[in-house]
Design a protein around this motif. Sequence first.
Motif, PDB file in Angstrom:
ATOM      1  N   PRO A  63       0.833  -1.215   0.000  1.00 17.08           N
ATOM      2  CA  PRO A  63       0.000   0.000   0.000  1.00 17.08           C
ATOM      3  C   PRO A  63       0.861   1.256   0.000  1.00 17.08           C
ATOM      4  O   PRO A  63       2.044   1.200   0.313  1.00 17.08           O
ATOM      5  CB  PRO A  63      -0.774  -0.137   1.309  1.00 17.08           C
ATOM      6  CG  PRO A  63       0.021  -1.046   2.166  1.00 17.08           C
ATOM      7  CD  PRO A  63       0.861  -1.889   1.289  1.00 17.08           C
ATOM      8  N   MET A  64       0.260   2.375  -0.356  1.00 17.03           N
ATOM      9  CA  MET A  64       0.996   3.628  -0.401  1.00 17.03           C
ATOM     10  C   MET A  64       0.569   4.531   0.757  1.00 17.03           C
ATOM     11  O   MET A  64      -0.434   4.252   1.428  1.00 17.03           O
ATOM     12  CB  MET A  64       0.781   4.320  -1.746  1.00 17.03           C
ATOM     13  CG  MET A  64      -0.629   4.806  -1.991  1.00 17.03           C
ATOM     14  SD  MET A  64      -0.930   5.289  -3.707  1.00 17.03           S
ATOM     15  CE  MET A  64       0.394   6.455  -3.988  1.00 17.03           C
ATOM     16  N   ILE A  65       1.355   5.586   1.009  1.00 19.85           N
ATOM     17  CA  ILE A  65       0.966   6.545   2.051  1.00 19.85           C
ATOM     18  C   ILE A  65       0.824   7.913   1.409  1.00 19.85           C
ATOM     19  O   ILE A  65       1.698   8.344   0.645  1.00 19.85           O
ATOM     20  CB  ILE A  65       2.007   6.615   3.188  1.00 19.85           C
ATOM     21  CG1 ILE A  65       2.231   5.232   3.804  1.00 19.85           C
ATOM     22  CG2 ILE A  65       1.553   7.577   4.270  1.00 19.85           C
ATOM     23  CD1 ILE A  65       3.238   5.219   4.932  1.00 19.85           C
ATOM     24  N   ARG A  72      -1.512  11.627   7.683  1.00 23.21           N
ATOM     25  CA  ARG A  72      -1.090  10.531   6.813  1.00 23.21           C
ATOM     26  C   ARG A  72      -2.194   9.480   6.710  1.00 23.21           C
ATOM     27  O   ARG A  72      -2.828   9.149   7.700  1.00 23.21           O
ATOM     28  CB  ARG A  72       0.159   9.864   7.378  1.00 23.21           C
ATOM     29  CG  ARG A  72       1.437  10.615   7.105  1.00 23.21           C
ATOM     30  CD  ARG A  72       2.560  10.071   7.963  1.00 23.21           C
ATOM     31  NE  ARG A  72       2.180  10.203   9.367  1.00 23.21           N
ATOM     32  CZ  ARG A  72       2.301  11.332  10.041  1.00 23.21           C
ATOM     33  NH1 ARG A  72       2.786  12.392   9.457  1.00 23.21           N
ATOM     34  NH2 ARG A  72       1.922  11.415  11.280  1.00 23.21           N
ATOM     35  N   VAL A  73      -2.373   8.984   5.484  1.00 23.09           N
ATOM     36  CA  VAL A  73      -3.379   7.948   5.262  1.00 23.09           C
ATOM     37  C   VAL A  73      -2.744   6.835   4.441  1.00 23.09           C
ATOM     38  O   VAL A  73      -2.090   7.102   3.436  1.00 23.09           O
ATOM     39  CB  VAL A  73      -4.602   8.526   4.515  1.00 23.09           C
ATOM     40  CG1 VAL A  73      -5.543   7.416   4.086  1.00 23.09           C
ATOM     41  CG2 VAL A  73      -5.343   9.533   5.387  1.00 23.09           C
ATOM     42  N   GLY A  74      -2.896   5.590   4.911  1.00 21.42           N
ATOM     43  CA  GLY A  74      -2.429   4.431   4.163  1.00 21.42           C
ATOM     44  C   GLY A  74      -3.528   3.990   3.207  1.00 21.42           C
ATOM     45  O   GLY A  74      -4.707   4.007   3.561  1.00 21.42           O
ATOM     46  N   LEU A  75      -3.137   3.614   2.007  1.00 18.30           N
ATOM     47  CA  LEU A  75      -4.119   3.350   0.954  1.00 18.30           C
ATOM     48  C   LEU A  75      -3.618   2.176   0.124  1.00 18.30           C
ATOM     49  O   LEU A  75      -2.464   2.176  -0.298  1.00 18.30           O
ATOM     50  CB  LEU A  75      -4.183   4.617   0.094  1.00 18.30           C
ATOM     51  CG  LEU A  75      -5.379   4.900  -0.777  1.00 18.30           C
ATOM     52  CD1 LEU A  75      -6.618   5.003   0.089  1.00 18.30           C
ATOM     53  CD2 LEU A  75      -5.154   6.199  -1.528  1.00 18.30           C
TER      54      LEU A  75
END
Lengths: 107, 676
Positions: A63-65, A72-75
Amino acid sequence: MPPTEPSEPRLLPLQVAMPLSRQPCGASLRIVRLEADGDDCARLNALGVCVGRRLCVLRSGDPMIIRVVGARVGLSARLAAAVWVDSTPAAASHEAPHPAAPVRTAV
Amino acid sequence: MSVALDHVELPVVAAATDAPRSTERRGPVTIALVGNPNAGKTSLFNRLTGLRAKTANFPGTTVEHRRAAIAIDQLSVTLIDLPGLYSLEPSTPDELVACQAISGQLAGEAPPDLVLLVLDSTNLERNLFLASQVVELHRPTVAALNFSDVAQREGLAVDVDELARWLGCPVVAVSARTGQGMDQLLAAVDATVHEQIRPRLHPELAACGSCGGCRHSARFAWAERARSASVRGDVHAHGHLTEALDRVLTHRWAGLGCFALVMAATFMVIFWAATFPMDLIDRLFATAGDLVSRWLPEGDLNSLLTHGVIGGVGGMLVFLPQICLLFFVLALLEDSGYMARAAFVMDRLMHRVGLPGKAFVPLLSAHACAIPAIMSTRVIEDRRDRLATIMVIPLMTCSARIPVYAMVTALLLPDAPLKAAALFSGAYALGIAAALAMAWLFKRTLLKGPIRPLVIELPNYRLPSLRNALLLTFDRAMAFVKTAGTTILAISLVLWLLANYPKTSPDELPPGVHARLQQLSAAGDEAGARHLLEQVSLENSFAGQIGRAVQPLFAPLGFDWKMSVGVLTSFAAREVIVSTTAILYGLGAEGADDGVDSLLDSLRGAARADGTPVFTTATGLSLLVFYVLAMQCLPTQAVTRRESGSWKWPLIQLGYMTLLAYAAALVTYQAARLLT
């Protein structure tokens, strides 16, 4: 959802929409379109990933940040592929960039 | 899943024009704590309530929350800690219930008299999005600006009056951790609820819903303006340390390595630190049993109290230290912000079996005990994902299986420590493989649904609060004792009855047994005589009769009737198989404690009616496989019932695990017999 299609340059003459999942680390981008379905769309919206807002890629990959609305959001890449972004400079979208955001712009 | 809240988006009404309630009212009022996850809502709740809080479900749901009755000045208040929210458009059952509770749409729950908004000063812009939706509900609202001490340290100055102007409600800077600002907060709450002051919408916010384009976007733009007008300083100052840590902790490989280290340390602490209180509890119950058996005359009451009640409850409570420690460490990790990173780095791997990254920590925790693991699945948003995780958690090797594994490995490989270690590890691996395979299967059949892609806020790292972790541990431990304790007590009593009735009177003993008893007595072997009597009594009891009746069912697995009785008596708690076999093979109940050696000797010597030994390699392996996979734990079932909200899921769990265990043991036994 604004009527912006990547293949219709007359609506967005200078910018081409690209999926977020393919953006490099450090890119500062504007969200132009969400293609996620209902529930996922609501989750993205609630965290600040919604059309017209800006985000910044802090870590690419799966996943990306991203940084959006100051946090910050992890996706996962699968969801990031449904987020279409372009590299309109921050000034053009009448919003100040985050002070700590890298200024490098994606190509 | 959308709740009809959209209609409240455009209240242009600015003043409280509704008829105010009686200003004399000092009676019980309800205050709901609302805020983003990680805004410190629970810390504030704990600060205001301490140990007075109770955990409860919202009526008709499995969504849990904490509530407490407190007094603010002369006002008696019910404080409710609602699940965390990012917006009033819910996407999980917990969020739905929280939204319904705020707007008074929850059946059986009155709308709150006041909404206490909890905002994180160090992450204000994001928090203001929810805040803007909450003030639009037009209920009396007070905003608590939490972490104001941290903001100050980071050089952030929040202009409270300016923020109050944007929000249209009183704003008080507080720190739930230090208690700073609590008096002012309570005064503001008291005044607002007393006067029934409703928020005055900021003109830009009132216009927000009517402008074109994405309504979320306009609201976020409002939040950004409100934040930049009321906060001075580098809003990202707090993020620098977090960013530096995240460079390592969310790294594709280094992140996994760090996670492995954190988990290894966690388990070492749990297994090491828990031994002391566990020994203490064990000794306490042994002493209690001893005292009771000495004070009461020998007989049924004595046996009921010592073996039924004290033995049953003690057998459950002995795991309490492990459960508490696990909850405590997990709470610290959660509070520090690390758990979000763990879910982040594990997400890609867990997707292969159809589970989200957040399922990993519960699955891992299940290696200590399934009960805290099942309770910790609450972090998983999707109900199907959560149920699938709960269903497979009991397949992981918990501490209660270790005595069984130890017995079988010692029996099969007494003088080969390396091979024994390999067999032990194999049993662990079998449990993990079965759990992952079953999760995969559940997600494709009963709990079919798309895999929810990961979207997770990675909050700033913070020093975790010991106070919060202790309160949470206490809360969860009480829930475990209440849920599992009552069930275990009831089942222990039933099992005691089955194992002790009908009584075998000395006259009914077969002549052979009589003769051996007399021999033993003559030789002065009182213990031997007692053990023989216990053995014959258990053989003749209901449990023994049932065991013999069902033995044909277990014969294909290589189990003799004594092992079949063991399977039945260990239905509620798997480790009981060790003590049951000890009794049935003539060692007495204490045989299991005398060191495994004497038990092993008699097990090895045990022969079938035709003279062939009972414990061949095939039987041992079959027994091991059965205990790796079988449910055999009633407290877990009770907790599954509690967390899933119906008996359907524990029954499915029991059914599939028993079938799986039976089939796998059958294959193992038959295959091993062919090969050896």
